[in-house]
Scaffold this motif. Structure first.
Motif, PDB file in Angstrom:
ATOM      1  N   SER A 280     -13.451 -40.508   0.633  1.00 30.03           N
ATOM      2  CA  SER A 280     -12.371 -41.360   1.130  1.00 30.03           C
ATOM      3  C   SER A 280     -11.855 -42.289   0.048  1.00 30.03           C
ATOM      4  O   SER A 280     -10.639 -42.506  -0.070  1.00 30.03           O
ATOM      5  CB  SER A 280     -12.859 -42.160   2.337  1.00 30.03           C
ATOM      6  N   ALA A 281     -12.762 -42.859  -0.767  1.00 35.22           N
ATOM      7  CA  ALA A 281     -12.307 -43.721  -1.868  1.00 35.22           C
ATOM      8  C   ALA A 281     -11.424 -42.929  -2.836  1.00 35.22           C
ATOM      9  O   ALA A 281     -10.377 -43.431  -3.288  1.00 35.22           O
ATOM     10  CB  ALA A 281     -13.500 -44.307  -2.610  1.00 35.22           C
ATOM     11  N   GLY A 282     -11.814 -41.701  -3.139  1.00 37.21           N
ATOM     12  CA  GLY A 282     -11.016 -40.878  -4.043  1.00 37.21           C
ATOM     13  C   GLY A 282      -9.653 -40.527  -3.474  1.00 37.21           C
ATOM     14  O   GLY A 282      -8.636 -40.620  -4.171  1.00 37.21           O
ATOM     15  N   LEU A 283      -9.600 -40.153  -2.211  1.00 37.21           N
ATOM     16  CA  LEU A 283      -8.320 -39.766  -1.608  1.00 37.21           C
ATOM     17  C   LEU A 283      -7.372 -40.953  -1.481  1.00 37.21           C
ATOM     18  O   LEU A 283      -6.172 -40.835  -1.751  1.00 37.21           O
ATOM     19  CB  LEU A 283      -8.565 -39.141  -0.232  1.00 37.21           C
ATOM     20  N   VAL A 284      -7.904 -42.092  -1.068  1.00 32.01           N
ATOM     21  CA  VAL A 284      -7.058 -43.286  -0.967  1.00 32.01           C
ATOM     22  C   VAL A 284      -6.537 -43.673  -2.342  1.00 32.01           C
ATOM     23  O   VAL A 284      -5.357 -44.043  -2.507  1.00 32.01           O
ATOM     24  CB  VAL A 284      -7.847 -44.449  -0.321  1.00 32.01           C
ATOM     25  N   THR A 285      -7.389 -43.602  -3.358  1.00 26.84           N
ATOM     26  CA  THR A 285      -6.964 -43.924  -4.720  1.00 26.84           C
ATOM     27  C   THR A 285      -5.919 -42.937  -5.212  1.00 26.84           C
ATOM     28  O   THR A 285      -4.948 -43.324  -5.878  1.00 26.84           O
ATOM     29  CB  THR A 285      -8.178 -43.921  -5.665  1.00 26.84           C
ATOM     30  N   LEU A 286      -6.114 -41.663  -4.886  1.00 28.27           N
ATOM     31  CA  LEU A 286      -5.142 -40.627  -5.268  1.00 28.27           C
ATOM     32  C   LEU A 286      -3.766 -40.944  -4.699  1.00 28.27           C
ATOM     33  O   LEU A 286      -2.748 -40.905  -5.416  1.00 28.27           O
ATOM     34  CB  LEU A 286      -5.641 -39.271  -4.759  1.00 28.27           C
ATOM     35  N   LEU A 287      -3.707 -41.263  -3.419  1.00 24.13           N
ATOM     36  CA  LEU A 287      -2.429 -41.559  -2.778  1.00 24.13           C
ATOM     37  C   LEU A 287      -1.848 -42.882  -3.276  1.00 24.13           C
ATOM     38  O   LEU A 287      -0.637 -42.978  -3.554  1.00 24.13           O
ATOM     39  CB  LEU A 287      -2.622 -41.599  -1.261  1.00 24.13           C
ATOM     40  N   TYR A 288      -2.694 -43.895  -3.397  1.00 27.11           N
ATOM     41  CA  TYR A 288      -2.246 -45.217  -3.863  1.00 27.11           C
ATOM     42  C   TYR A 288      -1.654 -45.127  -5.271  1.00 27.11           C
ATOM     43  O   TYR A 288      -0.580 -45.683  -5.549  1.00 27.11           O
ATOM     44  CB  TYR A 288      -3.431 -46.186  -3.838  1.00 27.11           C
ATOM     45  N   GLY A 289      -2.338 -44.448  -6.171  1.00 26.29           N
ATOM     46  CA  GLY A 289      -1.857 -44.338  -7.545  1.00 26.29           C
ATOM     47  C   GLY A 289      -0.555 -43.581  -7.648  1.00 26.29           C
ATOM     48  O   GLY A 289       0.365 -43.989  -8.378  1.00 26.29           O
ATOM     49  N   SER A 290      -0.438 -42.476  -6.927  1.00 30.60           N
ATOM     50  CA  SER A 290       0.793 -41.667  -7.008  1.00 30.60           C
ATOM     51  C   SER A 290       1.986 -42.409  -6.405  1.00 30.60           C
ATOM     52  O   SER A 290       3.105 -42.335  -6.926  1.00 30.60           O
ATOM     53  CB  SER A 290       0.580 -40.330  -6.304  1.00 30.60           C
ATOM     54  N   LEU A 291       1.765 -43.133  -5.306  1.00 29.52           N
ATOM     55  CA  LEU A 291       2.859 -43.888  -4.697  1.00 29.52           C
ATOM     56  C   LEU A 291       3.360 -44.989  -5.627  1.00 29.52           C
ATOM     57  O   LEU A 291       4.574 -45.220  -5.755  1.00 29.52           O
ATOM     58  CB  LEU A 291       2.392 -44.508  -3.376  1.00 29.52           C
ATOM     59  N   ASN A 292       2.444 -45.687  -6.273  1.00 22.58           N
ATOM     60  CA  ASN A 292       2.835 -46.804  -7.143  1.00 22.58           C
ATOM     61  C   ASN A 292       3.404 -46.335  -8.474  1.00 22.58           C
ATOM     62  O   ASN A 292       4.192 -47.064  -9.094  1.00 22.58           O
ATOM     63  CB  ASN A 292       1.637 -47.723  -7.378  1.00 22.58           C
TER      64      ASN A 292
END
Length: 805
Positions: A280-292
């Motif tokens: 979950s930490a990896g997936l949230v980070t993946l989405l957060y980084g790509s959006l920003n």
């Protein structure tokens, strides 16, 4: 000491030599040419280890460090550490070569730059090759310190100092949490060796400290690898020179947390807690980084958030792959092991294309004077080689063929689809979320890759907005990104060479069930037919292209989210409030009055020592060891009390001085009664000298004013005085009445036999405490030299002032 130990220590040793090289050869020869040999030689050494490791063997060497505590400098090379060793030194060699042309040998303090770089390189090598967790922690924190120095290299800039401080605060916090987790692990297993801990997984699972240790270790890993919400430090770290960003923030430092999770997977993997926390930490980070990343206007900021996103992708793969340990072996275990393969494969691919992209952005900044996307454009014809390199790196990061990022991105889609079909860890109901998040993040990854390439190199050239006319970089600056971009393409066409010699051993290190050659068959290919993964990729390209074309229509939605709700604002506000609280607290106890300081000190003494005596039943007063008190001793005690009270209540300085001297002389009489004439003589001499000095000093002071000053009674003073006196008396009596061990005095009674001395005191001072006495004399000598210097300075100053009159 082995060759492996030497390879780890070489960067540290060479860091000592660099300042001398810089001083002798600058400005004739760039210091980087000398430093280049360090990572190159170490890289060649690791290349020689590939045949041994690919056969399933492990190079394991241990050197005692603190053997009394079981701490040894144990290093070993297995598949996982070899991957990181090759990346650290391989990318390190190219970064040093790139820096030779990027960093001016006349304008920059290159000796500092390369010293910090070598310290970081050595720390990373020590980290990935350490088996002892305490040694690993030492190197872990050394990476934080050296990265702090590298990020703050241009310390004249406020943003550089801010970014360095931010990265230090967050990563050091994570490192301390990780240390606590390591200590818990050692308590559970009674060892500091990671290899031995892996053999005790059942013991760890059943222990009550299992979950706390896991969480603390993951905090350390997440802070170092910029996982959400700790990722806020990485964009600000882009204030470092571009070679540093290409090295630390694409290939090495940010991968340290990835390494820790991979190394600890055999210990914690196979459990639902580890699976969900890491995934979950990896997936949230993946989405957060790509959006920003999409909304950034600075090229390095875009790459920073893209790095966060890619690190999240790798982290999520390690989490999903840990499910393989739940099954052990078999078809299901092999199916989920693909995620670990994808994680390690994408780690290598990311190091190649992201390192190349950072260098290309550095070239753009170096040759145009800006990284602002709004001021760039039309560089394709002026910088054709850089444009080609950006195409290769950007399309690989977007997951397009024929580049290596396409292969690992397809494997990522395979892993998330496999995870969604799991029947364990409550995945029956929650599994559908994983492919959705992965696909959405991949769409935004495609968008920011297109922004990086086409907003920078296509469109209209804007020379008036640039600080200097754009032109292609010198050949030397282009060689490192060309090599990395070539690897991007070569790996796509020959991936199974990499899988046979590098990826297979690495998987065996993360998943011990596949540690032997032949346990798992790996075949990587670009075409698997018209499967779900391919349709997901086509959907990413289609949706990403559509959103990129109409970017101006929807990019404004980013402004809706208030800055006050961002983690950066929380960090800044929290840091400011902590500073205010600390300043307020400091003002409360730093009053400038000695009395207040004594109140704090003695209050804590009463609370801590008194509380310990009370709750631990420490008061054990007995008269069994007391010697009889003679009439002479009683008279001396009464006389000393009288002298002490005279000092307190005397109204004349002369009377007080005489009373203090009398008190000292009475003490010397005690030494006579106790048959210590040498101590009595020493006491008499010291007391005579100090009394004479007191009289000399007080002679020049004004007389005491005869004023009636009413001293206000304070209950606090009375309570603290009585409390301290009572505690000291109880401690003294308890120490005298309780003998847990044989008195040390019995040892010194044999001073004649042990030291050939007839006087015990002299033997203690000269022989038993010889070094201590020598240091005391040394301190007194320094103090006397200081006093002499001050006196001479005062005399010379007085003479100078008289001459100027």
């Amino acid at each position: 000491m082995s060759w492996l130990h030497i390879m780890v220590l070489i960067p540290f040793l060479f860091a000592i030599i660099v300042p001398f090289i810089y001083r002798v050869f600058t400005p004739r020869i760039h210091t980087g040419w000398f430093v280049l040999s360090v990572p190159s030689v170490i890289f060649l050494y690791f290349l020689r280890c590939i045949p041994v490791i690919s056969n399933g063997e492990t190079i394991f060497i241990s050197v005692p460090w603190i053997p009394s505590y079981g701490i040894n400098y144990t290093t070993y090379i297995d598949g996982l550490s070899l991957v990181f060793g090759l990346v650290i030194t391989g990318i390190g060699s190219l970064v040093v070569l790139y820096s030779i042309y990027y960093m001016s040998k006349l304008k920059e303090t290159l000796h500092n730059f390369y010293v910090y770089l070598l310290l970081f390189m050595g720390a990373m090598l020590g980290l990935v090759f350490s088996d002892n967790i305490l040694v690993l922690y030492v190197f872990w924190e050394l990476t934080s310190i050296s990265s702090f120095l590298l990020i703050a290299y241009w310390y004249q800039r406020e943003k550089s100092r801010y970014g360095a401080q931010k990265s230090m605060n967050i990563t050091i916090f994570g490192g301390l949490a990780m240390l606590a987790g390591f200590i818990m692990l050692s308590m559970m297993t009674e060892t500091y060796s990671i290899r031995e801990m892996i053999d005790q997984t059942e013991t760890i699972y059943e222990h009550s400290l299992f979950l706390p240790a896991m969480i603390l270790l993951l905090i350390g890993a997440f802070t170092k690898s910029a996982q959400f919400p700790f990722s806020i430090w990485l964009p600000d770290a882009m204030e470092a020179p571009t070679p540093i960003s290409a090295y630390l923030h694409s290939a090495t430092m940010v991968k340290a947390g990835i390494y820790l999770v991979a190394r600890m997977t055999p210990i914690f993997g196979g459990t639902p807690e580890w699976f969900w926390l890491v995934t979950s930490a990896g997936l949230v980070t993946l989405l957060y980084g790509s959006l920003n990343a999409v909304k950034q206007t600075d090229l390095k900021a875009l790459l920073a958030y893209s790095t966060i996103s890619q690190l999240g992708l790798i982290m999520s793969l390690l989490g999903m792959g840990s499910a393989s340990l739940y099954y052990g072996t078999g078809d299901e275990a092999s199916m989920y092991a693909v995620a670990v393969l994808a994680a390690i494969f994408h780690l290598i691919n990311h190091s190649t294309f992201k390192g190349s992209l950072f260098m290309v952005v550095g070239i753009i900044d170096h040759e145009t004077g800006t990284r602002d996307i709004r001021r760039l454009g039309g560089l394709m014809h002026l910088m054709p080689i850089s444009f080609t390199l950006a195409i290769i790196g950007g399309f690989s990061m977007a997951g397009l063929p024929p580049f290596n990022g396409f292969l690992s991105k397809e494997m990522f889609f395979t892993a998330v689809l496999n995870a969604s079909d799991m029947s364990i860890f409550s995945m029956e109901s929650l599994g559908v979320i994983i492919p959705v998040i992965a696909w959405a993040a991949s769409v935004f990854t495609f968008i920011y890759c297109m922004i990086l390439i086409f907003k920078t190199f296509t469109g209209k050239y804007k020379p008036k907005k640039l600080e200097k006319a754009a032109h292609e970089a010198p050949v030397g600056m282009l060689v490192p990104p060309v090599i990395l971009s070539s690897l991007v393409i070569i790996i796509f066409f020959f991936p199974n060479v990499l899988s046979k010699y590098i990826l297979k051993p690495a998987i065996g290190a993360v998943l011990p069930a596949y540690s032997q050659p032949g346990e798992i068959e790996i075949k990587i290919s670009a075409w698997h037919g018209w499967n779900t993964e391919l349709f997901m990729t086509l959907g990413v390209v289609g949706a990403g292209t559509f959103l990129y074309i109409y970017l101006k229509k929807w990019i404004g939605i980013y402004s809706i989210y208030p800055y006050s709700m961002t983690f950066n604002n929380f960090y800044n506000q929290g840091l400011g409030k902590l500073e205010d609280m600390s300043a307020s607290l400091t003002k409360r106890y730093m009053t400038g009055f000695i009395r207040d300081y004594f109140v704090y000190i003695f209050t804590f003494l009463i609370i801590i020592v008194g509380g310990s005596i009370l709750f631990l039943d420490g008061a054990a007063i007995g008269a069994g060891n007391n010697a009889p008190v003679s009439i002479y001793e009683g008279v001396l005690i009464i006389s000393m009390l009288t002298a002490a009270l005279t000092v307190l209540f005397s109204k004349s300085r002369l009377t007080a001085i005489v009373a203090v001297g009398a008190l000292g002389y009475l003490v010397s009489l005690f030494f006579v009664i106790f048959r210590a004439p040498d101590l009595a003589l020493t006491q008499l001499v010291v007391e005579t000298v100090t009394t004479a000095l007191f009289l000399l000093c007080f002679y020049h002071l004004p007389e005491i004013r005869r004023e009636a000053v009413r001293v206000k009674f304070r209950m606090t003073n009375l309570v603290i005085s009585l409390g301290v006196g009572a505690i000291v008396a109880i401690l003294a009596l308890s120490a005298n009445g309780t003998r847990l061990f044989e008195p040390i005095a019995y040892y010194y009674e044999n001073s004649y036999e042990l030291a050939g001395a007839k006087n015990i005191v002299n033997a203690i001072l000269v022989d038993f405490r010889g070094i201590d006495t020598m240091l005391e004399i040394f301190v007194l000598g320094i103090a006397s030299l200081g006093v002499y210097t001050l006196v001479k300075l005062r005399i010379s100053g007085r003479d100078r002032s008289e001459r100027t009159k």
